[in-house]
Design a protein around this motif. Structure first.
Motif, short mmCIF file in Angstrom:
data_model
loop_
_atom_site.label_atom_id
_atom_site.label_comp_id
_atom_site.label_asym_id
_atom_site.label_seq_id
_atom_site.Cartn_x
_atom_site.Cartn_y
_atom_site.Cartn_z
N THR A 1 0.85 -1.18 0.00
CA THR A 1 0.00 0.00 0.00
C THR A 1 0.89 1.23 0.00
O THR A 1 2.04 1.19 0.43
N ASP B 1 0.78 3.69 1.79
CA ASP B 1 1.08 4.36 3.06
C ASP B 1 2.15 3.60 3.85
O ASP B 1 2.42 3.89 4.99
N ASP B 2 2.75 2.61 3.21
CA ASP B 2 3.83 1.90 3.88
C ASP B 2 5.13 2.22 3.15
O ASP B 2 5.37 1.74 2.06
N TYR B 3 5.96 3.02 3.77
CA TYR B 3 7.16 3.50 3.08
C TYR B 3 8.43 2.78 3.51
O TYR B 3 9.48 2.98 2.93
#
Ligand code: PMP
Length: 419
Positions: free
Chosen positions: A6, A8-10
């Protein structure tokens, strides 16, 4: 978006050089230290209220009205020629003059001394390279060297600054380990955080050791002009033309908010530095540089420097006498002749990092010493700032801190079965 990740997972996307980065403890501390009920000896801020702000304001207004078209325009990567000339005049004052090969052509204006450090790191450091630095050293330099994935090896100091024999030993040890030592990073004058100054004779010894080993010297000198008890010793760069990069800034002598510093580099690397800075920031702010040039040309900046020196000297005295009057036995501290900081050592067995929450509860803040070491040592130490709080607040802060330390020592004694 690919296979299940996703946006939002960096964490898996970070570059290696930032994956190990953690928030500076000092930054986290400032949030609580700045509460009004807390006396903060934790900061490192100049006392900007000492500036004649109305006059500076009018000067800036006139500057924009008369030279706005250039002051608000893009500029040269190397910085404005007029400011580089003024910088050379300032350096000549402290012995780095034409005779020592200092010329506006070899000055690169930077966004504070911090960007000068970053440029040096970008220019010289590959992952795994070793940087020798005083222990303790400037936390912002540690951040830069860590971001470059270099390894910082500390060289101990005493009240006379870096210990030359320890520097020789560290060099030998790194050679033995097969490491590539790229440079010595040093803040020889009114060091941050230790407040000590490298003596004249040690300056020569350190330079000789580096020369013999073919080691570059990065001399960081933000505080040299903030002297309280007579002149500072000659900078390293005023003693050697070759092999020494000299970094300084207007942050402590005028105002850090303008973010203007500089680097005097050997001519041979000047072009590489300019290309590096262009890739990094295009150019330093023309506006900030114009303000500094106008300040140096039209305002009594030497008088202002004296005002800063007097205010800080009074505050240094307030801190040293409060420490002498109020601190328990077993506590020791440095006696700075300039700059912004005292470095204190707690009685044996006490830990400045662990003590932070109790100090905050006791309404006083300091920076624990481990933040100034790459290897996490320094927990028996703390940095105390005297430039920003008033002498009364300094005394009150030291009184509170002494209370916290006494309590801590008593608790430890109970714990150890000594009471
Ligand atoms: N070097 C040292 C030793 C410092 O203490 C500081 C600021 N605290 C800097 C560099 C950077 O200062 P600036 O970027 O504000 O010029």
């Amino acid at each position: 978006m690919t296979g299940g990740t996703t946006l939002d997972d960096y964490t898996d996307r970070y570059a290696h050089r930032v994956s190990g980065m953690t928030a500076s403890e000092i930054r986290a501390l400032f949030a609580v230290a700045n509460r009004p009920e807390v006396v903060s000896l934790a900061g490192g801020m100049p006392y900007i209220s000492a500036l004649p702000l109305d006059t500076v304001g009018s000067m800036i207004g006139e500057l924009v009205a008369s030279q706005g078209a250039s002051a608000l325009q893009y500029g040269l990567g190397q910085g404005m020629p007029e400011l580089r000339e003024r910088i050379c005049e300032l350096m000549a004052d402290v012995g780095i003059d034409v005779g020592m090969g200092a010329s506006p052509d070899d000055v690169v204006v930077t966004v504070g001394g911090q960007q000068a450090l970053d440029l040096v790191a970008r220019l010289f450091l590959d992952p795994g390279d070793v940087v020798l630095a005083e222990g303790p050293t400037y936390v912002g330099a540690l951040g830069v060297f860590q971001a470059a994935q270099a390894q910082v090896v500390h060289v101990p100091m005493d009240e006379d600054g870096l210990i030359p024999a320890a520097l020789s030993d560290a060099l030998l040890e790194q050679q033995r380990l097969g490491k590539r030592v790229k440079f010595l990073y040093t803040i020889p004058t009114y060091q941050n955080p230790a407040g000590v100054t490298l003596t004249d004779s040690r300056r020569e010894q350190v330079l000789d050791i580096c020369e013999r080993a073919g080691l570059l010297v990065i001399e960081d000198d933000p505080y040299g002009r903030l002297s309280f008890d007579g002149e500072a010793p000659l900078p390293l760069r005023a003693r050697r033309r070759e092999g020494v990069f000299y970094l300084s800034t207007f942050s402590k002598t005028f105002a850090p908010g303008l973010r203007v510093g500089w680097i005097l580099a050997p001519h041979a690397v000047r072009d590489k530095l300019v290309m590096t800075t262009e890739a990094n920031i295009l150019c330093p702010s023309n506006f900030a540089q114009s303000v500094i040039t106008a300040y140096l040309s039209t305002m009594p900046w030497r008088e202002q420097l004296k005002a800063y020196q007097q205010i800080y000297a009074e505050r240094r005295d307030a801190m040293l006498s409060a420490l002498a009057d109020l601190m328990p036995d077993g506590m020791s501290w440095t006696h700075p002749k300039g700059g912004l900081f005292v470095w204190a050592t707690l009685p044996d067995g006490l830990d400045a990092k662990d003590m932070v929450p109790r100090a905050i509860a006791g309404r006083v803040a300091y920076v624990p010493g481990n933040g100034f070491y790459a290897d996490g040592t320094g927990r028996q130490n703390m940095r105390l700032n005297f430039s920003y709080p008033t002498p009364e607040r300094i005394r009150e802060g030291v009184r509170r801190l002494a209370g916290v330390i006494e309590q801590e020592a008593a608790m430890r004694a109970v714990f150890n079965g000594e009471l």
